[in-house]
Design a protein around this motif. Structure first.
Motif, PDB file in Angstrom:
ATOM      1  N   HIS A  38      27.369  74.756  53.749  1.00 48.65           N
ATOM      2  CA  HIS A  38      27.488  75.751  52.672  1.00 48.65           C
ATOM      3  C   HIS A  38      26.980  77.105  53.152  1.00 48.65           C
ATOM      4  O   HIS A  38      27.581  78.149  52.842  1.00 48.65           O
ATOM      5  CB  HIS A  38      26.694  75.284  51.448  1.00 48.65           C
ATOM      6  N   ASP A  60      29.600  78.749  55.269  1.00 49.76           N
ATOM      7  CA  ASP A  60      30.702  79.275  54.456  1.00 49.76           C
ATOM      8  C   ASP A  60      30.338  80.563  53.737  1.00 49.76           C
ATOM      9  O   ASP A  60      31.158  81.489  53.645  1.00 49.76           O
ATOM     10  CB  ASP A  60      31.122  78.236  53.410  1.00 49.76           C
ATOM     11  N   THR A  61      29.129  80.626  53.207  1.00 50.86           N
ATOM     12  CA  THR A  61      28.771  81.703  52.283  1.00 50.86           C
ATOM     13  C   THR A  61      27.970  82.834  52.909  1.00 50.86           C
ATOM     14  O   THR A  61      27.870  83.911  52.320  1.00 50.86           O
ATOM     15  CB  THR A  61      27.965  81.139  51.101  1.00 50.86           C
TER      16      THR A  61
END
Length: 213
Positions: free
Chosen positions: A75, A78-79
């Motif tokens: 995550h 991705d962010t």
């Protein structure tokens, strides 16, 4: 004026007591002052999953903690990590995949499970492995206080140092670029200067668009 350079993902790894967090902080300031676009981060991240993993190592153990850390890593990629790197910034990440190879094995997780769990994580442009003599690293941890259950004195520090050395060889065999720096007696200012030289050379080695003010 911001310098023209490509984005990088630089993972700063190593046993507790080797100065990872301080090195990342000082390296960011050093590069910022010289016009480089820099973004610092840490894993576990400061997001929801990361905060759960970071502050609950007494609650989660073994496979569950390994899965939680890996979920946070993907995550986070991705962010945060990928967008910042793709925007042309030098991303300095305090702990990354190598830390899972070490800490999760100290927590009893099989190596093949760790490898599979982290197999889709991006390969960094550089892995900086800070190391130190076990007694020196353990003494530093004792002075500052242990952050979690993984660090209980000289015996766990010896294990951690040995596993990082094994992980270095494993990652290099797979083509990961690893730079090992011994912080036992080297002043941190010299460590930062050395790392900055290596990192800026990487950042400037390819054609990049003109810098903007």
């Amino acid at each position: 004026m911001t310098r023209a350079h490509r984005g990088l993902l630089v993972a700063v790894e190593g046993p507790a007591g080797c100065g990872k967090s301080t090195t990342v902080s000082r390296l960011q300031r050093y590069l910022d002052a010289r016009g480089y676009a820099v973004h610092s981060a840490a894993q576990p991240s400061r997001g929801t999953l990361g905060e759960i993993a970071r502050h609950n190592t007494d609650v989660y153990h073994g496979l569950s903690l390994a899965c939680l850390v890996a979920a946070d890593r993907y995550h986070h990629l991705d962010t945060d990590l990928r967008p910042e790197r793709d925007a042309g910034r030098i991303v300095l990440c305090d702990r990354y995949v190598a830390s899972s190879y070490v800490l999760q094995r100290m927590d009893g997780v099989p190596l093949d499970f760790i490898e599979a769990l982290n197999s889709q994580a991006d390969r960094p442009d550089l892995v900086v492995l800070l190391t130190a003599k076990p007694r020196v690293a353990a003494a530093r941890v004792a002075r500052r206080g242990a952050h979690d259950r993984f660090h209980k004195g000289i015996d766990t520090t010896i294990t951690e140092v040995e596993l990082y050395e094994e992980t270095r060889k494993r990652l290099q065999a797979r083509g990961w670029p690893v730079l090992e720096v011994d912080t036992t007696a080297t002043p941190q200012s010299k460590v930062v200067e050395h790392l900055a030289t290596v990192i800026t050379r990487l950042a400037e080695e390819s054609d990049v668009p003109p810098a903007t003010a």
